[in-house]
Design a protein around this motif. Structure first.
Motif, short mmCIF file in Angstrom:
data_model
loop_
_atom_site.label_atom_id
_atom_site.label_comp_id
_atom_site.label_asym_id
_atom_site.label_seq_id
_atom_site.Cartn_x
_atom_site.Cartn_y
_atom_site.Cartn_z
N GLU A 65 57.22 0.69 25.37
CA GLU A 65 58.29 0.58 24.39
C GLU A 65 57.87 1.23 23.09
OE1 GLU A 65 59.00 -3.62 24.09
OE2 GLU A 65 60.39 -3.57 25.79
N THR A 67 59.79 3.05 19.15
CA THR A 67 60.95 3.38 18.34
C THR A 67 60.81 4.83 17.91
OG1 THR A 67 61.18 1.12 17.53
CG2 THR A 67 62.25 2.84 16.23
N THR A 69 62.41 7.72 15.36
CA THR A 69 63.23 7.84 14.15
C THR A 69 63.43 9.31 13.83
OG1 THR A 69 62.36 5.75 13.30
CG2 THR A 69 63.40 7.23 11.70
N SER A 76 67.33 5.43 13.91
CA SER A 76 66.26 5.01 14.82
C SER A 76 66.86 4.51 16.12
CB SER A 76 65.43 3.90 14.20
OG SER A 76 64.71 4.36 13.09
N TRP A 77 66.11 4.67 17.20
CA TRP A 77 66.49 4.17 18.51
C TRP A 77 65.28 3.52 19.15
CZ3 TRP A 77 67.73 8.88 16.51
CH2 TRP A 77 69.07 9.22 16.42
N ASP A 78 65.52 2.41 19.84
CA ASP A 78 64.48 1.78 20.64
C ASP A 78 64.40 2.49 21.97
OD1 ASP A 78 63.67 -0.13 18.76
OD2 ASP A 78 65.29 -1.48 19.34
N GLY A 80 62.65 2.53 25.91
CA GLY A 80 62.02 1.75 26.97
C GLY A 80 62.22 2.47 28.28
N ARG A 98 55.04 0.46 20.48
CA ARG A 98 54.78 -0.98 20.52
C ARG A 98 53.91 -1.39 21.70
NH1 ARG A 98 60.03 -0.53 19.11
NH2 ARG A 98 60.88 -1.25 21.10
#
Length: 127
Positions: A65, A67, A69, A76-78, A80, A98
């Motif tokens: 995972e 982020t 930007t 921003s986008w997460d 996964g 992360r």
């Protein structure tokens, strides 16, 4: 036809690493397919500031995972597993990791494999 395994690349000139990341370059310009393909990992806690001025890049998240930007807009986008992002405007971006991240990355034009990672991007004399 090109058939190649990740284990064949480990420990060769196609297996490169930097501060907190590594990339196994499965396809390069010399392979003649018009793009390069990389199996890339970035360690948890990594913060990368990247901008590829001479290449387009698309990445598919396999594990982990993060982020991403887009610095021009602050959006921003997460990220996964199962997510793709494409840098279609040579986007200057940051990647904050992360958990250990594994990506399949495609570059166009194809990387030669000898580019230097300078200032968040690849620099070479003939791009």
């Amino acid at each position: 036809m090109i058939v190649r395994t990740l284990s064949e690349i480990k420990g060769t000139a196609r297996d490169v690493a930097g501060d907190g990341w590594s990339s196994s370059r499965l396809l390069l310009r010399e392979d003649g397919v018009g793009y390069s393909l990389h199996d890339t990992t970035v360690a948890a806690g990594g913060h990368l500031d990247l901008e590829y001025r001479h290449h387009y890049e698309s990445c598919y998240v396999i594990e982990g995972e993060a982020t991403i930007t887009e610095l021009a807009t602050g959006r921003s986008w997460d990220l996964g597993p199962g997510t793709i992002y494409a840098l279609d405007q040579h986007d200057h971006h940051t990647l904050d990791v992360r958990s250990d991240l594994r990506l399949i990355c495609v570059f166009n034009p194809a990387l030669r494999g000898t580019e230097r990672h300078v200032g968040g991007g690849y620099e070479s004399s003939d791009d």
